[in-house]
Write an enzyme that holds these catalytic residues in place. Structure first.
Site, PDB file in Angstrom:
ATOM      1  N   THR A  72      23.708   2.549 -31.670  1.00  0.00           N
ATOM      2  CA  THR A  72      23.077   3.392 -30.652  1.00  0.00           C
ATOM      3  C   THR A  72      23.938   3.348 -29.398  1.00  0.00           C
ATOM      4  O   THR A  72      24.493   2.299 -29.076  1.00  0.00           O
ATOM      5  CB  THR A  72      21.643   2.939 -30.302  1.00  0.00           C
ATOM      6  OG1 THR A  72      21.274   3.517 -29.035  1.00  0.00           O
ATOM      7  CG2 THR A  72      21.526   1.436 -30.162  1.00  0.00           C
ATOM      8  N   ASP A  79      22.898   3.432 -26.493  1.00  0.00           N
ATOM      9  CA  ASP A  79      22.154   2.863 -25.359  1.00  0.00           C
ATOM     10  C   ASP A  79      22.396   1.375 -25.112  1.00  0.00           C
ATOM     11  O   ASP A  79      22.017   0.856 -24.068  1.00  0.00           O
ATOM     12  CB  ASP A  79      20.655   3.080 -25.556  1.00  0.00           C
ATOM     13  CG  ASP A  79      20.273   4.536 -25.367  1.00  0.00           C
ATOM     14  OD1 ASP A  79      20.995   5.236 -24.635  1.00  0.00           O
ATOM     15  OD2 ASP A  79      19.263   4.970 -25.941  1.00  0.00           O
TER      16      ASP A  79
END
Ligand code: ADP
Length: 324
Positions: free
Chosen positions: A126, A128
């Protein structure tokens, strides 16, 4: 273990392909067969599977996105959906799973493995960087580089026209990209979900910048920031601080694409390799992580039930010092 199934699920991230390649080649090196599962848990339920060999992953190391495609699959949250998924796995003789994704993907893997006692290893993919048990997730470094490149370009035009820019970057719950890109691109202020910044406080920072004759100012706004995103922040700032021509730029999905950086390629390759090695050692229900320059594993029940707080307070302080 005779056959491993591999899937990517949830939000895609650059470097997922490098991880798939590493899983496939490590398995085949150890004489284990591999089945690719399209569109994450959705493909598992819909029986969208194909046998992979070492050539199936030729030349994907450098490609963004995921050749296995990704999807969100509400049906996998139901017992019936998972029963179908298990039947398809059994029919395809898959006896272990590697899932690449974020915490939703890991939760699905944990629930499935609890129910059907199938070995699973999870790889954090991811942009993030918001997962427990690893210093870095696959895709984060590339996304950061993409954001910095974009902000550098915005800075050129901002400086030519003495403009104030609000640049919105991804990060619904995590200010990791905002903070790191902010430091790397020399932003004047950084707004993140983890930190409440009052509009008045931001205006004060901008006024100080103006007093110091700054020719342009850039405020990075993480999308999950509490004031409601870049447009909203810009509007509220303008009501009281109208000395600069103000523009908003939402970087959006370009942050999720692109050829993975060297760091992400190596990280993904190491993680994919170790995911297979861990399964071969009999380990299951764990995530692969990279901490202190070493590959580590964390049990899913720990990783999924621990608070992830990666905001680097010192870096935030440094960013403020640098913006005087
Ligand atoms: P990410 O992996 O990026 O966090 P999502 O949160 O969308 O993305 O999760 C990916 C998929 O994982 C979901 O679409 C769903 O199929 C599965 N999943 C998430 N949570 C659960 C759960 N509690 N039980 C079963 N499956 C789940």
């Amino acid at each position: 273990i005779k056959r491993i199934g591999v899937l990517t699920s949830g939000g895609d991230a650059p470097g997922m392909n490098a991880a798939i390649r590493a899983v496939v080649r490590t398995a085949i090196y150890h004489h284990i067969e591999v089945t690719g599962i399209y569109r994450g848990y959705e493909g598992l339920i819909e029986n969208d599977l194909f046998v992979m060999d070492s050539r199936s992953v030729s030349s994907i190391l450098t490609q963004g996105g995921t050749i296995l495609k990704s999807a969100r699959c509400p049906e996998f949250r139901t017992k019936e959906g998972r029963a179908t998924a298990y039947k398809n796995l059994k029919d395809a003789n898959i006896d272990a799973l590697v899932t690449i994704g974020g915490d939703g993907t890991f939760t699905g893997a944990e629930v499935f493995s609890d129910e059907y006692d199938i070995p699973v290893m999870c790889i954090p993919g991811t942009i993030d960087n918001d997962l427990f048990g690893t210093d870095y997730t696959i895709g984060y470094d590339t996304a950061n580089n993409t954001v910095i490149e974009a902000i550098d370009k915005i800075r050129d035009t901002a400086a030519s026209h003495s403009r104030l820019f609000f640049v919105e970057v991804m990060g619904r719950d995590s200010g990791c990209i905002a903070l790191n890109a902010g430091v790397a691109a020399g932003a004047e202020a950084i707004l993140m979900p983890e930190k409440d910044t009052a509009i008045d406080e931001l205006i004060q920072m901008l006024e100080e910048g103006m007093d110091k004759n700054k020719s342009s100012m850039i405020v990075i706004v993480a999308e999950g920031e509490k004031n409601g995103g870049a447009y909203h922040v810009a509007k509220r700032v303008k009501e009281k601080f109208d000395f600069f021509d103000t523009k908003v730029s939402i970087l959006g999905h370009l942050q999720r694409g692109g050829s993975p950086s060297s760091f992400d390629r190596i990280l993904a390759t190491r993680m994919g390799y170790h995911a297979v090695k861990e399964l071969l050692k009999g380990n299951s229900k764990s995530t692969i992580g990279f901490k202190g320059n070493q590959i580590v594993t964390t049990p899913l029940h720990v990783a999924l039930h621990s608070d992830v707080f990666k905001l680097d307070e010192e870096l935030l302080e440094i960013s403020k010092v640098m913006s005087i």
